[in-house]
Design a protein around this motif. Structure first.
Motif, short mmCIF file in Angstrom:
data_model
loop_
_atom_site.label_atom_id
_atom_site.label_comp_id
_atom_site.label_asym_id
_atom_site.label_seq_id
_atom_site.Cartn_x
_atom_site.Cartn_y
_atom_site.Cartn_z
N ALA A 261 15.71 -15.93 33.05
CA ALA A 261 14.85 -17.26 32.81
C ALA A 261 13.90 -16.64 31.33
CB ALA A 261 14.37 -17.82 33.81
N VAL A 262 13.76 -15.25 32.00
CA VAL A 262 13.06 -14.13 30.62
C VAL A 262 13.62 -13.85 29.40
CG1 VAL A 262 11.67 -12.21 30.43
CG2 VAL A 262 11.79 -13.36 32.51
N LEU A 263 14.95 -14.19 29.79
CA LEU A 263 15.84 -14.58 28.41
C LEU A 263 15.61 -15.04 27.52
CD1 LEU A 263 18.01 -12.37 26.78
CD2 LEU A 263 19.10 -13.34 28.11
N PHE A 264 15.63 -16.36 28.12
CA PHE A 264 15.45 -17.43 26.71
C PHE A 264 14.28 -18.19 26.32
CE2 PHE A 264 19.96 -18.06 29.15
CZ PHE A 264 20.67 -18.53 28.10
N GLY A 265 13.38 -17.76 27.69
CA GLY A 265 11.87 -17.45 27.18
C GLY A 265 11.46 -16.63 25.92
N LEU B 32 7.64 -6.37 23.81
CA LEU B 32 6.42 -6.64 24.77
C LEU B 32 6.31 -8.01 25.86
CD1 LEU B 32 4.11 -3.71 23.75
CD2 LEU B 32 6.22 -3.41 25.51
N GLY B 33 7.06 -8.90 24.92
CA GLY B 33 6.59 -10.60 25.40
C GLY B 33 7.62 -10.47 26.31
N GLY B 34 8.43 -10.59 26.78
CA GLY B 34 9.49 -11.09 28.22
C GLY B 34 8.91 -10.24 28.73
N LEU B 35 7.72 -8.29 28.83
CA LEU B 35 7.79 -8.95 30.06
C LEU B 35 5.71 -9.46 30.26
CD1 LEU B 35 6.27 -5.80 31.54
CD2 LEU B 35 5.66 -4.54 29.83
N ALA C 84 19.65 -26.34 23.01
CA ALA C 84 20.71 -26.21 23.92
C ALA C 84 19.64 -25.12 24.57
CB ALA C 84 21.61 -25.23 22.62
N LEU C 85 19.12 -24.53 24.44
CA LEU C 85 18.07 -23.46 25.22
C LEU C 85 17.79 -24.01 26.10
CD1 LEU C 85 16.15 -21.32 22.22
CD2 LEU C 85 17.82 -20.14 23.56
N GLY C 86 17.22 -25.12 26.07
CA GLY C 86 16.26 -25.77 27.68
C GLY C 86 17.53 -26.33 28.66
N LEU C 87 18.68 -26.51 28.15
CA LEU C 87 20.26 -27.11 28.71
C LEU C 87 20.14 -25.82 30.08
CD1 LEU C 87 21.98 -29.45 26.53
CD2 LEU C 87 21.09 -29.80 28.93
N VAL C 88 20.46 -24.45 28.99
CA VAL C 88 20.80 -23.53 29.45
C VAL C 88 20.78 -23.05 30.80
CG1 VAL C 88 21.47 -20.94 29.60
CG2 VAL C 88 23.02 -22.60 28.19
N MET C 89 19.21 -23.12 30.17
CA MET C 89 18.04 -22.63 31.12
C MET C 89 18.01 -23.85 32.13
SD MET C 89 13.90 -21.58 30.47
CE MET C 89 13.89 -20.59 29.50
N VAL D 207 14.92 -10.61 22.44
CA VAL D 207 14.02 -10.65 20.83
C VAL D 207 15.69 -10.36 19.82
CG1 VAL D 207 13.47 -8.41 19.15
CG2 VAL D 207 11.95 -8.92 21.39
N PRO D 208 17.20 -9.37 19.97
CA PRO D 208 17.66 -9.13 18.98
C PRO D 208 18.95 -11.10 18.77
CG PRO D 208 17.87 -8.08 20.97
CD PRO D 208 16.98 -8.56 20.73
N LEU D 209 18.66 -11.55 19.46
CA LEU D 209 19.38 -12.98 20.30
C LEU D 209 18.66 -14.04 19.18
CD1 LEU D 209 20.25 -12.73 24.04
CD2 LEU D 209 22.50 -12.70 21.72
N GLY D 210 16.73 -13.53 19.32
CA GLY D 210 16.36 -14.68 18.77
C GLY D 210 16.46 -14.57 17.26
N VAL D 211 16.38 -13.08 17.07
CA VAL D 211 16.91 -12.96 15.40
C VAL D 211 17.81 -13.64 15.18
CG1 VAL D 211 16.69 -11.17 14.00
CG2 VAL D 211 15.30 -10.77 15.24
N ALA D 212 18.81 -13.64 15.86
CA ALA D 212 20.76 -14.00 15.53
C ALA D 212 20.78 -15.43 15.24
CB ALA D 212 21.62 -13.78 16.44
N LEU D 213 19.47 -16.01 16.45
CA LEU D 213 19.59 -17.90 16.30
C LEU D 213 19.08 -17.93 14.73
CD1 LEU D 213 19.77 -20.03 17.51
CD2 LEU D 213 17.78 -19.63 18.66
N HIS D 214 17.74 -17.22 14.60
CA HIS D 214 17.47 -17.83 13.86
C HIS D 214 17.40 -17.39 12.73
CE1 HIS D 214 14.50 -16.22 10.00
NE2 HIS D 214 13.91 -16.61 10.98
#
Length: 783
Positions: A423-427, A754-757, A257-262, A714-721
């Protein structure tokens, strides 16, 4: 080549970076989608093929021979909904002595049958033949005894001390028994007043658990209450067979899903940017005769061709990744069901290319609507009207001028900055999710290894020969002597020991491990999912798969067979323990005292007093233990899992692909922005801006975008996890406690932000280097 084809080829050649980004995004999305879809569809194929071929039993019921007669059971075959039945077969749970192993460790359920069956549960012979006379036995390939042709199983505790020779190895797809003999052999294997009956049923409709339950109710309606003491549904066996593969599906769906949206975001951004920066070229195309529809098709083709190439690479990649996951299941059932699923491939290909086409068409529609005269009149230089207020505010900050110019840049091109941020958001989401999943799997492994002890005295590893475990020459160390040495050790705070025996449970095929504790083991690293730990004799805790396989829940009782006497225990807790497929029972050693089990694989676990040097404690303790034939070691027992390694490797690969796509998306945006501003950069250089300052200006142009995207990702990744990990646990037949899900702490979240940066900076670095290396005169001449 047609004129339209030349335009498409020329556009792709000028925008190589954008072409690579689209192809890589499509490949990643297709690979994850094909892998997840193929696993979801074909995970049950090996079992389904074997079940159909062997006419597997929809329901296997075990009956108490003291409560019901064979004649009564025979009439149950005529119950409503039963298409065909087999039985009643005499059954017994016995404990053989193997050729090269001590007795009391390998209880098996034996069924007396004339043949392998035809209409119901047609057992497949893997080696040898079916028994034809007393003294012969066929072992199941799924039994706790490793089957070897010609080996002898002796039963010294039964009257007459019968001995059976293994003449075959077989497999029942629904695991109806551990071994089979001719019916006349059952008299010698069944002690007076013991044993039972087995009935196997196939129903006209057994597609759901509710329908299987309705069939059970129908066949037992005319039987005495409590006659049925165990059951096994084909759906339970099927779920177990699919469990390992099902573990991968939720996390692959998340990455797909992440790949398709990206892919959609990047294709839309690339095409829209190509239209925005190629306005004058669009006017030229229209002036030489291209229709609006042809112009749109030209830009759609520039996105669709690399997406098609990425799709063509992603489909075989998905299938190659699926092969090792399903190979073991295919080998177990002896099927060749691991085949390409064309409809899954076609669905993924059509979905991805359809999304790419629709997105590119929507983004390119503006190109078709532009008037030729307006398009020809537009220059290449971007309008300077946007972002002036942000530039003035940034200029007032106590920052170097290049940094202030860079910070204000996203406000001059908000749409482009938003696309790069997406793009950075999904990464960032992918990285956060992968870090959390790795931590959660680490918690599962900690629960599996139970390594909370400071010091462990492990059980000596058994030696193995062609007939199985070979007993060592020396006797096992006396547990009382070892315990006394541990208690006498200076610095011992608390300790317990754990020993293992084997037993059978009605309703579950094969033997289960029964772990008996002497002492309080509640601190030993056993992670509770629900209920509580053992508090008194007669209580037990079990893993989630045990509850599912036996159809029990907390508060129910189960009977452990295969020892000197049956032992009934009440389940008081559910523990997280994936070892041995979760088929274990944890109880107090005093619970088994009356059954006189043969306890083996005894280990000792110790916590030392605060301030005690653990290494020195171990050295001192080993002075007393070494003469006993055992040795202490620092820490608990280690544990590893091929599945965890595979999941971590697979998630790392997919995450790196997503991060690479995200960084390339940023590179695309910054490259376009830098080329648009090349004359402005030339002016800055003419006024004294150094190459290092130029790089700083370009890099800081993505700082705000990277930080905001990281803070949101980060919070979206936590929610996905938090959504995917419970689904993965359910796929593996486990319920995961909060300690496994809540793995993120403040110390981990800040670096992830900071990973997004970091992703944004990686994407902006090549354009920054290009801008710094551009000659001032060349930049000033650029229009």
């Amino acid at each position: 080549m047609s004129a339209l084809g030349r335009v498409v080829r020329s556009g792709m050649g000028r925008r190589r970076v954008q072409t690579l980004v689209i192809g890589l995004a499509a490949m990643m999305a297709v690979a994850a989608s094909v892998l997840g879809g193929s696993l979801l569809v074909i995970s049950s194929a090996p079992f389904d093929d074997a079940f159909a071929k062997q006419h597997g039993a929809h329901l296997s019921l075990q009956f108490d021979s003291g409560e019901v007669s064979a004649a009564q059971l025979s009439k149950s075959a005529d119950a409503e909904g039963v298409s065909v039945a087999a039985g009643p077969f005499r059954t017994a749970t016995v404990t053989p002595k193997l050729d090269n192993a001590p007795p009391g460790r390998w209880p098996v359920t034996v069924v007396g049958r004339d043949g392998s069956g035809q209409d119901v549960d047609d057992v497949t012979l893997l080696d040898g033949r079916w028994p034809t006379r007393p003294g012969e036995i066929v072992l199941s390939a799924d039994s706790s005894i490793f089957p070897i042709m010609g080996m002898t199983l002796a039963f010294p505790d039964l009257p007459g001390a019968p001995a059976l020779k293994v003449v075959g190895v077989a497999r029942s797809v629904t695991q109806t028994s551990d071994a089979w003999v001719v019916p006349s052999q059952m008299t010698a294997l069944t002690a007076p007043g013991s044993g039972g009956y087995q009935m196997l049923y196939r129903f006209t409709d057994a597609g759901t658990a509710a329908k299987v339950a309705a069939g059970r109710k129908a066949v037992t309606a005319d039987l005495p209450p409590g006659a049925a003491v165990g059951e096994r549904s084909w759906l339970t066996v099927k779920k177990t067979a699919e469990r390992d593969v099902a573990l991968y599906v939720p996390f692959l769906i998340a990455f797909g899903a992440l790949g398709l949206v990206m892919s959609v975001l990047i294709v839309g951004n690339v095409v829209a940017s190509a239209v925005g920066t190629g306005t004058r070229r669009i006017g030229i195309l229209k002036s030489i005769g291209f229709t609006p529809a042809q112009v749109v098709r030209a830009y759609v083709g520039q996105a669709l061709i690399p997406a098609a190439v990425g799709t063509a690479l992603g489909v075989p990649a998905g299938h190659l990744l699926a092969i090792p996951v399903l190979a073991e299941t295919q080998e177990v059932y002896g099927t060749s069901s691991l085949a390409i699923t064309p409809w899954v491939d076609l669905a993924v290909i059509a979905g991805v290319l359809g999304l790419v086409t629709a997105t590119a068409w929507a983004s390119a529609w503006r190109a078709g609507r532009l008037r030729t005269v307006d398009a020809l009149a537009v220059g290449r230089t971007a309008s300077a009207g946007h972002g002036r207020r942000a530039a003035r505010l940034a200029g007032r900050l106590p920052l170097p001028r290049p940094v202030a110019l860079g910070l204000a840049r996203p406000f001059a091109r908000p749409a482009r900055a938003l696309a790069m941020g997406a793009a950075v958001l999904f990464g960032a989401i992918a990285v956060t999710f992968t870090v959390g999943m790795s931590a959660s799997l680490g918690e599962v492994m900690k629960a599996k290894s139970h390594n909370a002890a400071d010091v462990t005295v492990p059980a000596p590893p058994p030696a193995f020969g062609p007939g199985g475990p070979i007993p060592e020459e020396r006797p096992e160390a006396d547990p009382a002597v070892v315990t006394a040495a541990i208690e006498a050790g200076t610095g011992t705070l608390k300790h317990y020991n754990a020993a293992t025996t084997r037993a059978t449970v009605s309703g579950a095929a094969g033997a289960v491990d029964v772990i008996a504790f002497t002492g309080d083991a509640s601190w030993g690293g056993y992670t509770m999912v629900s209920g509580r730990w053992i508090g008194e004799p007669g209580e037990a805790v079990v893993p989630t798969p045990f509850l599912a396989a036996t159809g029990t829940r907390i508060g129910d009782t189960v009977t452990l067979n295969g020892m000197a006497e049956p032992v009934t225990v009440r389940i008081v807790g559910e523990v997280l323990d994936p070892r041995h497929d979760g088929m274990q029972v944890f109880t107090d050693a005093s619970t088994l005292a009356a059954a006189r089990p043969e306890l083996t694989e005894r280990s000792y676990h110790i916590t030392v007093e605060p301030g005690i040097d653990v290494t020195g404690y171990v050295d001192a303790l080993n002075e007393d233990l070494t003469p006993l034939g055992v040795a202490a070691q620092v820490g608990g027992s280690d544990s590893d899992s091929d599945m965890v390694t595979t999941l971590n490797a697979l998630s790392a690969i997919l995450t790196l692909m997503l991060v690479a796509v995200a960084a390339l998306g940023v590179l695309n945006g910054v490259l376009l922005d830098t080329r648009e501003r090349v004359r402005e950069i030339g002016v800055h250089k003419a006024l004294g801006m150094t190459p290092r300052q130029t790089i700083a200006m370009v890099l800081t142009s993505v700082v705000v975008t990277g930080l905001v995207a990281g803070a949101l990702g980060v919070p979206l990744g936590v929610a996905l996890h938090g959504r995917v990990m419970p689904a993965m646990g359910a796929g593996a037949g486990l319920r995961l406690p909060d300690s496994v899900i809540d793995v993120y702490g403040g110390a981990e979240l800040f670096p992830l932000v900071l990973g997004g940066l970091l992703i944004a900076a990686l994407g902006a670095l090549p354009p920054a280097g290009w801008a710094a290396g551009t000659r001032t005169a060349t930049a000033l001449r650029t229009e």
